[in-house]
Each structure stands twice: as structure tokens, then as C-alpha cells.
Design a protein around this motif. Structure first.
Motif, PDB file in Angstrom:
ATOM      1  N   ASP A 131      40.832  50.290  42.042  1.00 15.01           N
ATOM      2  CA  ASP A 131      41.390  49.076  41.453  1.00 15.01           C
ATOM      3  C   ASP A 131      41.923  48.138  42.521  1.00 15.01           C
ATOM      4  O   ASP A 131      41.808  46.920  42.404  1.00 15.01           O
ATOM      5  N   LEU A 132      42.523  48.696  43.572  1.00 11.74           N
ATOM      6  CA  LEU A 132      43.075  47.862  44.637  1.00 11.74           C
ATOM      7  C   LEU A 132      41.995  47.141  45.428  1.00 11.74           C
ATOM      8  O   LEU A 132      42.219  46.042  45.918  1.00 11.74           O
ATOM      9  N   GLU A 133      40.833  47.762  45.549  1.00 11.51           N
ATOM     10  CA  GLU A 133      39.738  47.165  46.308  1.00 11.51           C
ATOM     11  C   GLU A 133      39.344  45.797  45.748  1.00 11.51           C
ATOM     12  O   GLU A 133      38.916  44.921  46.478  1.00 11.51           O
ATOM     13  N   ALA A 134      39.486  45.624  44.432  1.00 10.18           N
ATOM     14  CA  ALA A 134      39.083  44.378  43.790  1.00 10.18           C
ATOM     15  C   ALA A 134      40.123  43.271  43.939  1.00 10.18           C
ATOM     16  O   ALA A 134      39.838  42.114  43.650  1.00 10.18           O
ATOM     17  N   LEU A 135      41.319  43.605  44.399  1.00  9.76           N
ATOM     18  CA  LEU A 135      42.385  42.619  44.529  1.00  9.76           C
ATOM     19  C   LEU A 135      42.360  41.945  45.897  1.00  9.76           C
ATOM     20  O   LEU A 135      41.791  42.448  46.845  1.00  9.76           O
ATOM     21  N   MET A 136      43.032  40.793  45.975  1.00  5.75           N
ATOM     22  CA  MET A 136      43.074  40.022  47.215  1.00  5.75           C
ATOM     23  C   MET A 136      44.325  40.377  48.020  1.00  5.75           C
ATOM     24  O   MET A 136      45.371  40.640  47.436  1.00  5.75           O
ATOM     25  N   ASP A 137      44.198  40.347  49.352  1.00  2.00           N
ATOM     26  CA  ASP A 137      45.391  40.465  50.191  1.00  2.00           C
ATOM     27  C   ASP A 137      46.001  39.068  50.298  1.00  2.00           C
ATOM     28  O   ASP A 137      45.481  38.097  49.732  1.00  2.00           O
ATOM     29  N   ALA A 138      47.112  38.940  51.012  1.00  4.57           N
ATOM     30  CA  ALA A 138      47.820  37.660  51.096  1.00  4.57           C
ATOM     31  C   ALA A 138      46.944  36.553  51.671  1.00  4.57           C
ATOM     32  O   ALA A 138      46.942  35.423  51.166  1.00  4.57           O
ATOM     33  N   ALA A 139      46.173  36.854  52.705  1.00  5.61           N
ATOM     34  CA  ALA A 139      45.323  35.836  53.331  1.00  5.61           C
ATOM     35  C   ALA A 139      44.221  35.371  52.379  1.00  5.61           C
ATOM     36  O   ALA A 139      43.952  34.170  52.249  1.00  5.61           O
ATOM     37  N   ALA A 140      43.596  36.313  51.686  1.00  4.59           N
ATOM     38  CA  ALA A 140      42.539  35.953  50.739  1.00  4.59           C
ATOM     39  C   ALA A 140      43.109  35.146  49.573  1.00  4.59           C
ATOM     40  O   ALA A 140      42.487  34.200  49.091  1.00  4.59           O
ATOM     41  N   TYR A 141      44.298  35.502  49.132  1.00  7.16           N
ATOM     42  CA  TYR A 141      44.916  34.763  48.035  1.00  7.16           C
ATOM     43  C   TYR A 141      45.266  33.340  48.453  1.00  7.16           C
ATOM     44  O   TYR A 141      45.060  32.394  47.709  1.00  7.16           O
ATOM     45  N   GLU A 142      45.764  33.192  49.673  1.00  9.45           N
ATOM     46  CA  GLU A 142      46.078  31.845  50.169  1.00  9.45           C
ATOM     47  C   GLU A 142      44.818  31.004  50.250  1.00  9.45           C
ATOM     48  O   GLU A 142      44.807  29.837  49.873  1.00  9.45           O
ATOM     49  N   GLU A 143      43.726  31.594  50.729  1.00 11.33           N
ATOM     50  CA  GLU A 143      42.441  30.893  50.794  1.00 11.33           C
ATOM     51  C   GLU A 143      41.975  30.496  49.389  1.00 11.33           C
ATOM     52  O   GLU A 143      41.512  29.385  49.161  1.00 11.33           O
ATOM     53  N   PHE A 144      42.123  31.404  48.439  1.00 11.34           N
ATOM     54  CA  PHE A 144      41.749  31.154  47.050  1.00 11.34           C
ATOM     55  C   PHE A 144      42.540  29.994  46.469  1.00 11.34           C
ATOM     56  O   PHE A 144      41.978  29.084  45.846  1.00 11.34           O
TER      57      PHE A 144
END
Length: 151
Positions: A131-144
Motif C-alpha cells: 500500500d505504501l508503494e502507491a503513495l507519494m513521498d514529500a518531493a513527489a507530492y510537492e511536484e504533484f
């Protein structure tokens, strides 16, 4: 890893959310504050995830320890409400290979325990990484969110 116990202090419900004379469900506040946990490990293979405000945390054993133990057959949970000092035994894990104490990584008060571990001790070996693999880390979320703002 399945957590062993949550520690430190219990969050107090807001008085404004208490049920009034008007019949309505009690709402839980939604927070947009940072809740990034800070994970720290001990040399005895326990970890603690501290909340960003350092007022609450979750304790567990490392993936390394869980793999070394093998199939877990029994988990002794800490007592809720118990105050412990760093290094105190707060529980134990028994497997087909061995047994080990679980020690408190910090001084704290146990406020909740993961009762699922008592019923199904083998869940301590399940990391839930899929389940965690599908979530974004902080950097990916900021990019999103940057891309979202541009549209």
C-alpha cells in the motif's frame, strides 16, 4: 511492521465537539498541519515514529528483527496507562526460533496497544509495504501539487 504500542499522551477531545442538547453526531476535527512522523531506531531493533509535534508516537520492531525472529507465535503487549523509562521492557515476542523482549525506546506513557497482535501475532511480520508503494513521498507530492496549481 505492525506497531506494538502507541505512547506518550492521549489527545484530548475538543470541548466544542462534545455532544450538545441538539442531537447530532460528534465530529472529529480535520487537520492540515504537518503530521510527518520521524522514525528513530534503537540498537535493540525497536523503532519509534514521533509525530511532528513530538507529543505522540508509535513503537514497533524493525523489519530486520521481524525477519530474524521468523514466524511469530505470541506477542506480549504492554499495559495501557503504564509509564515506562527508556530501555524498560514493555512486551515480548516469541517465535518458532526464539523469544525477545521489546524495550521502550524513550520514556513515555503507553496510551494504546495494537490488540490485533494478541489475536494474530504473525501480523508483526507483515510490513504492509504494498500500500505504501502507491503513495507519494514529500518531493513527489510537492511536484504533484505544483502541477495541479499550474492547471
Amino acid at each position: 511492521m505492525a506497531s506494538i504500542a502507541r505512547c506518550m499522551r492521549v489527545a484530548r477531545p475538543l470541548a466544542s465537539l462534545a455532544k450538545s442538547s441538539v442531537s447530532r453526531p460528534i465530529a472529529r476535527p480535520f487537520s492540515v498541519t504537518s503530521t510527518n512522523a520521524i522514525r528513530k531506531y534503537t540498537k535493540e531493533h525497536e523503532w519509534i515514529d514521533l509525530s511532528a509535534d513530538n507529543k505522540t508516537g508509535v513503537i514497533g520492531i524493525s523489519e530486520y528483527a521481524a525477519k530474524a525472529l521468523g514466524d511469530v507465535v505470541f506477542v506480549e503487549l504492554p499495559e495501557e496507562g503504564k509509564k515506562v523509562k527508556a530501555g524498560d521492557a514493555i512486551g515480548a515476542v516469541e517465535s518458532v526460533k526464539s523469544a525477545a523482549d521489546i524495550n521502550a525506546p524513550i520514556s513515555c506513557k503507553i496510551t494504546h496497544v495494537n490488540l490485533l497482535l494478541e489475536e494474530k501475532p504473525g501480523t508483526i511480520n507483515q510490513a504492509g509495504v504494498a500500500d505504501l508503494e502507491a503513495l507519494m513521498d514529500a518531493a513527489a507530492y510537492e511536484e504533484f501539487t505544483t502541477a495541479e496549481a499550474d492547471h
